[in-house]
Design an enzyme around this catalytic site. Structure first.
Site, mmCIF file in Angstrom:
data_model
loop_
_atom_site.group_PDB
_atom_site.id
_atom_site.type_symbol
_atom_site.label_atom_id
_atom_site.label_comp_id
_atom_site.label_asym_id
_atom_site.label_seq_id
_atom_site.Cartn_x
_atom_site.Cartn_y
_atom_site.Cartn_z
ATOM 1 N N GLU A 30 0.611 -1.004 -0.144
ATOM 2 C CA GLU A 30 -0.076 -0.116 -0.193
ATOM 3 C C GLU A 30 0.873 1.171 0.122
ATOM 4 O O GLU A 30 2.037 1.351 1.173
ATOM 5 C CB GLU A 30 -0.961 0.111 1.087
ATOM 6 C CG GLU A 30 -2.106 0.618 1.174
ATOM 7 C CD GLU A 30 -2.963 -0.414 -0.240
ATOM 8 O OE1 GLU A 30 -3.137 -0.421 -0.768
ATOM 9 O OE2 GLU A 30 -4.017 -1.193 0.061
ATOM 10 N N ASP A 165 -4.255 0.442 -8.912
ATOM 11 C CA ASP A 165 -6.069 -0.113 -9.187
ATOM 12 C C ASP A 165 -6.124 -0.469 -11.576
ATOM 13 O O ASP A 165 -6.766 -1.294 -11.559
ATOM 14 C CB ASP A 165 -6.960 0.885 -8.795
ATOM 15 C CG ASP A 165 -6.002 1.673 -7.647
ATOM 16 O OD1 ASP A 165 -5.983 0.467 -6.899
ATOM 17 O OD2 ASP A 165 -6.547 2.953 -7.141
HETATM 18 C C1 GLA Z 1 -5.413 4.479 -4.431
HETATM 19 C C2 GLA Z 1 -4.576 4.897 -5.726
HETATM 20 C C3 GLA Z 1 -3.168 3.621 -5.402
HETATM 21 C C4 GLA Z 1 -2.612 3.244 -4.532
HETATM 22 C C5 GLA Z 1 -3.269 3.225 -3.501
HETATM 23 C C6 GLA Z 1 -2.831 2.586 -2.893
HETATM 24 O O1 GLA Z 1 -6.170 3.183 -4.098
HETATM 25 O O2 GLA Z 1 -5.180 4.752 -6.713
HETATM 26 O O3 GLA Z 1 -2.819 4.241 -6.948
HETATM 27 O O4 GLA Z 1 -1.422 4.469 -4.462
HETATM 28 O O5 GLA Z 1 -4.142 4.217 -3.378
HETATM 29 O O6 GLA Z 1 -1.687 2.155 -2.182
#
Ligand code: GLA
Length: 373
Positions: A30, A165
């Site tokens: 994360e 994502d």
């Molecule tokens: C959000 C962002 C991702 C990532 C997460 C943290 O979901 O869209 O790109 O940075 O936070 O891991």
């Protein structure tokens, strides 16, 4: 199919096809993606379906079954507002990259729980990207489409997200997690058959809406970039001697580096344990990830902390907040025979704290984006 029927009703013709892209949950890794690090998300059974047909006038018409009163017919993509910008942004990103993408009628139908931090926006973007890629014969690979979708979100929507994502939605495989190196963009689908080992993944949706664009996410990114600059590395991914790096930093930057560097190791350790079939051992890494996100990266929330602590008390092998943080969901690794116990314990803890009741969702590793019809 419901979305194809809605397309026919709206446009008086059948769509040329229907494409689906899933939401995701991140198992571990994360706030590492924008530090050129490692992530290990998997696709969920919920997503966005896009019924699409080309138009020869360059116009992009967008509507959604979830917002029946809003229909956008855009000659100028920049007039898109709200959720429509995620779809219009993909058309913009494709065209801006020089791809010959004409007009399109797009009807969307989504079932990713909203505000749960399960990437409904990436699902929306990727569903439109794969549809236009195929209809306009662009022949782009999935990672390129994911990057264009990310660019749409960064530059057209204004959310400075990393690649995780969109990559998870575009590239996941059923029964697998996606191990992604966010620098090289090299990736592997890692088998994630936890049910064979007697476990299940449970998502605990805190119901607290998180607003990633509210500045906190961007501030964390900035902390990381500042720390990398101070340490003389291109990205925090490059920190090899953690102790030496920490000795040169203070305050927030020190904490952020502590999290990012150790989180990258936890992702690699998780992949190793999964490959070894040691599913239960992953629990400890999830717990460590949560503590690090809570105390070092400071992106948790009281609801997430209570969910994680109660899940473990109730019998989970491990649990952590997942996604950007400040609300959204937690993921727990739960022995199949402890599912009810975890649910009861989390619900009880929420009642005791007078939090709104959480929602429990089974997280089954599902296929990535694909054509449905
Ligand atoms: C959000 C962002 C991702 C990532 C997460 C943290 O979901 O869209 O790109 O940075 O936070 O891991």
């Amino acid at each position: 199919m419901r979305v194809a029927d809605a397309f026919l009703a709206a446009h008086g013709r059948a769509p040329e096809g229907v494409w689906h892209a899933p939401g995701r949950v991140n198992l571990i890794g994360e706030h590492t993606d924008y530090n050129d690090g490692f992530v290990l998300p998997f696709a969920l059974p919920w997503g966005v379906s896009a019924a699409v047909a080309r138009r020869d006038d360059g116009v992009v018409a967008i509507r959604s079954l979830q917002a029946p009163d809003e229909a956008y017919t855009l000659t100028d993509l920049d007039r898109a507002e709200g959720w429509v910008r995620y779809a219009a942004g993909v058309v913009w990103a494709l065209r801006d990259a020089g791809h010959d993408v004409g007009g399109a009628d797009i009807v969307l139908d989504g079932d990713v729980p909203r505000g749960a931090g399960l990437s409904s926006s990436a699902a929306l973007e990727v569903s439109v990207a794969v549809a236009l890629d195929e209809l306009y014969g662009l022949g782009l690979d999935r990672m390129t489409l994911a990057r264009l979708a990310q660019r749409a979100e960064n530059e057209f929507v204004g959310m400075p997200c990393g690649i995780m994502d969109q990559a998870a939605s575009a590239l996941s495989a059923e029964g697998h997690a996606l191990f992604l190196d966010c620098r090289s963009l090299g990736h592997r689908n890692v088998p994630l058959d936890v049910s064979a080992a007697g476990y299940t993944f449970m998502i605990i949706d805190t119901g607290v809406h998180h607003e990633l664009a509210d500045g906190q996410y961007a501030r964390r990114r900035q902390d990381c970039e500042n720390a990398a600059k101070r340490l003389g590395v291109a990205a925090l991914r490059d920190v090899t001697d953690l102790a030496a790096a920490l000795a040169r930093l203070t305050g927030d930057e020190r904490k952020r580096v502590q999290h990012v560097v150790t989180e990258n190791h936890r992702v690699e350790a998780t992949v190793g344990l999964l490959r070894a079939g040691a599913v239960a051992e992953v629990g400890a890494l999830l717990n460590a990830s949560h503590l690090s996100l809570r105390d070092q990266f400071e992106v948790s929330s009281p609801e997430l902390d209570v969910a994680v602590e109660a899940a473990v008390r109730g019998g989970a092998r491990g649990a952590r907040m997942t996604g950007g943080g400040f609300g959204g969901s937690a993921i727990a690794l739960v022995p199949a025979d402890r599912v009810d116990g975890v649910r009861d314990e989390v619900s009880r803890a929420y009642r005791e704290r007078e939090f709104a009741a959480p929602r429990f969702l089974p997280a089954v590793p599902s296929p990535g984006a694909r054509r449905l019809a």
